[in-house]
Design an enzyme around this catalytic site. Sequence first.
Site, PDB file in Angstrom:
ATOM      1  N   ALA A 142       0.776  -1.270  -0.154  1.00  0.00           N
ATOM      2  CA  ALA A 142       0.084   0.104  -0.036  1.00  0.00           C
ATOM      3  C   ALA A 142       0.788   1.234   0.254  1.00  0.00           C
ATOM      4  O   ALA A 142       0.569   2.332  -0.571  1.00  0.00           O
ATOM      5  CB  ALA A 142      -0.985  -0.059   0.990  1.00  0.00           C
ATOM      6  N   THR A 143       1.994   1.116   0.427  1.00  0.00           N
ATOM      7  CA  THR A 143       2.827   2.268   0.623  1.00  0.00           C
ATOM      8  C   THR A 143       2.997   2.997  -0.882  1.00  0.00           C
ATOM      9  O   THR A 143       2.862   4.039  -1.426  1.00  0.00           O
ATOM     10  CB  THR A 143       3.999   2.023   1.091  1.00  0.00           C
ATOM     11  OG1 THR A 143       3.866   1.939   2.412  1.00  0.00           O
ATOM     12  CG2 THR A 143       4.989   3.410   1.240  1.00  0.00           C
TER      13      THR A 143
ATOM     14  N   SER B  38      -3.502  -3.527   0.749  1.00  0.00           N
ATOM     15  CA  SER B  38      -2.200  -4.419   1.121  1.00  0.00           C
ATOM     16  C   SER B  38      -2.332  -5.796   1.645  1.00  0.00           C
ATOM     17  O   SER B  38      -3.228  -5.924   2.426  1.00  0.00           O
ATOM     18  CB  SER B  38      -1.462  -3.476   2.111  1.00  0.00           C
ATOM     19  OG  SER B  38      -0.210  -4.093   2.525  1.00  0.00           O
TER      20      SER B  38
ATOM     21  N   HIS C  15      -0.802  -7.926   3.528  1.00  0.00           N
ATOM     22  CA  HIS C  15      -0.603  -8.438   4.514  1.00  0.00           C
ATOM     23  C   HIS C  15      -1.436  -8.096   5.891  1.00  0.00           C
ATOM     24  O   HIS C  15      -1.171  -8.347   6.885  1.00  0.00           O
ATOM     25  CB  HIS C  15       0.998  -8.126   5.098  1.00  0.00           C
ATOM     26  CG  HIS C  15       1.371  -6.851   5.405  1.00  0.00           C
ATOM     27  ND1 HIS C  15       1.625  -6.254   6.682  1.00  0.00           N
ATOM     28  CD2 HIS C  15       1.527  -5.772   4.391  1.00  0.00           C
ATOM     29  CE1 HIS C  15       1.950  -5.227   6.617  1.00  0.00           C
ATOM     30  NE2 HIS C  15       1.826  -4.787   5.395  1.00  0.00           N
TER      31      HIS C  15
ATOM     32  N   THR D 233       9.425  -6.656 -13.263  1.00  0.00           N
ATOM     33  CA  THR D 233       9.106  -8.038 -13.422  1.00  0.00           C
ATOM     34  C   THR D 233       8.074  -8.448 -12.019  1.00  0.00           C
ATOM     35  O   THR D 233       8.177  -8.175 -10.770  1.00  0.00           O
ATOM     36  CB  THR D 233      10.175  -8.895 -13.249  1.00  0.00           C
ATOM     37  OG1 THR D 233      11.251  -8.660 -14.263  1.00  0.00           O
ATOM     38  CG2 THR D 233       9.855 -10.515 -13.400  1.00  0.00           C
TER      39      THR D 233
ATOM     40  N   CYS E 156       4.408   1.706  11.382  1.00  0.00           N
ATOM     41  CA  CYS E 156       5.538   2.364  10.321  1.00  0.00           C
ATOM     42  C   CYS E 156       5.876   3.603  11.207  1.00  0.00           C
ATOM     43  O   CYS E 156       7.004   4.259  10.863  1.00  0.00           O
ATOM     44  CB  CYS E 156       5.002   3.150   9.249  1.00  0.00           C
ATOM     45  SG  CYS E 156       4.149   1.967   8.265  1.00  0.00           S
TER      46      CYS E 156
HETATM   47  N1  PLP Z   1      -2.194   2.591   4.737  1.00  0.00           N
HETATM   48  C1  PLP Z   1      -2.578   2.170   5.859  1.00  0.00           C
HETATM   49  C2  PLP Z   1      -4.039   2.753   6.505  1.00  0.00           C
HETATM   50  C3  PLP Z   1      -1.854   1.256   6.550  1.00  0.00           C
HETATM   51  O1  PLP Z   1      -2.253   0.925   8.081  1.00  0.00           O
HETATM   52  C4  PLP Z   1      -0.727   0.837   6.148  1.00  0.00           C
HETATM   53  C5  PLP Z   1       0.337  -0.054   6.996  1.00  0.00           C
HETATM   54  O2  PLP Z   1       0.333   0.067   8.096  1.00  0.00           O
HETATM   55  C6  PLP Z   1      -0.278   1.138   4.943  1.00  0.00           C
HETATM   56  C7  PLP Z   1      -0.954   2.162   4.312  1.00  0.00           C
HETATM   57  C8  PLP Z   1       0.982   0.923   4.108  1.00  0.00           C
HETATM   58  O3  PLP Z   1       1.026  -0.537   3.873  1.00  0.00           O
HETATM   59  P1  PLP Z   1       2.218  -1.344   3.354  1.00  0.00           P
HETATM   60  O4  PLP Z   1       2.527  -1.979   4.628  1.00  0.00           O
HETATM   61  O5  PLP Z   1       1.564  -2.316   2.372  1.00  0.00           O
HETATM   62  O6  PLP Z   1       3.200  -0.398   2.746  1.00  0.00           O
END
Ligand code: PLP
Length: 384
Positions: A69-70, A199, A201, A237, A323
Amino acid sequence: MFYWDHAASTPPYEDVIRTIAEVMEQHYGNPSSMHQWGEDSSRLIKHAREVCSRALDVKPSEIIFTSGATEGNNLAIKGATLQYMNRGKHLITTQIEHASVYESFQQLQQWGFEVTFLPVDSQGCVDPASIREAIRKDTVLVSIMHVNNEIGAIQPIEAIGDMIKRCNPRTIFHVDGVQGFGKLPVDLTKWQVDLYTLSAHKFRGPKGIGLLYVREGLKLTPILTGGAQESGLRAGTENVPLIVALAKAMRKASEQQESFNSNVSTMRDQIHTTIQEIKGLKLHSHDGSAPHIVHFSYPGMKSEVLLHTLEEQGILVSTRSACSSKQSEPSRVLLSMGLSIEEASSGIRISMGDMHTEDELRLLQQALRISVEQLEPLQRGRMG
Ligand code: PLP
């Protein structure tokens, strides 16, 4: 150890883990190769894309696989803003977004764009009327998360989408759906969402893979260049094993959403009751917030101290989003909700999966009581 940090990352399903190993062993052809093994890999991606699109009720061609998601948030926000900057230089988001959204907007500010960071109320919610006040003719994009990762606040996404499109139909609407998918119903068409990030995970898939829904007809300027993969939007890839695993986890998470919600909400309510019974703790999540996130603070006690006291009793929780948990400043999300610096420095998040037993729940409740009892003299000294 007992794991209560599922909003940071969830344990992958066993068959998802097996799938990764199988695909790595048996299908290592590069999906871009023209021979049969390349085509085999390419077919696996095609099938995964169909599975993911069904889970979101969108078209397969609207799914772009990312590394998580980042990356998805960066691609959505910067990619759409750069692509449509001829429409204007104004952008809207909130003060409580995940760092991957928040810092994308800060970077765009440095590049000359004007960003409105909307405030939230004391429950962490954005008022759709604030969009009406902020939106302009030159607003290119609005980005609002579905569920806040720290306190579990659910945003009124449908009302926000409606407000955006009524005020300016050309404004693009992005939703970071990471903490909502698999926990709450999702309806991208009804919400009038143009871009939606996930995302794997967070719903029992592997780390390092996610997807971005890009509404048909919308163009993005790619952030990663150097290959035609993912309709030219994401060069590199493809990670075939993780893409297949993502699709498997996504199908399960979407099929099990209702039962997940009802299982964890019951547990969440019980944890809420315990927190309300313990003197000194202040609850910030509530019945109307996300079913899997409990958030509270212990004003006067730094989050880390309570976190480690709980850990000594075998309970793993989090101070805020994974994070930013190593940052020492008070939580930006809690400050935006109007909490004091003391409260915003003492937040604890308990987040659930749907596999906890009654015994585990009892141990958690007991550990909370014991920890506060142990820390109380220290806290009284600080507060006094
Ligand atoms: N957005 C939200 C709301 C999240 O909770 C997170 C992860 O904690 C992310 C984005 C980022 O996801 P990823 O770990 O896949 O980069």
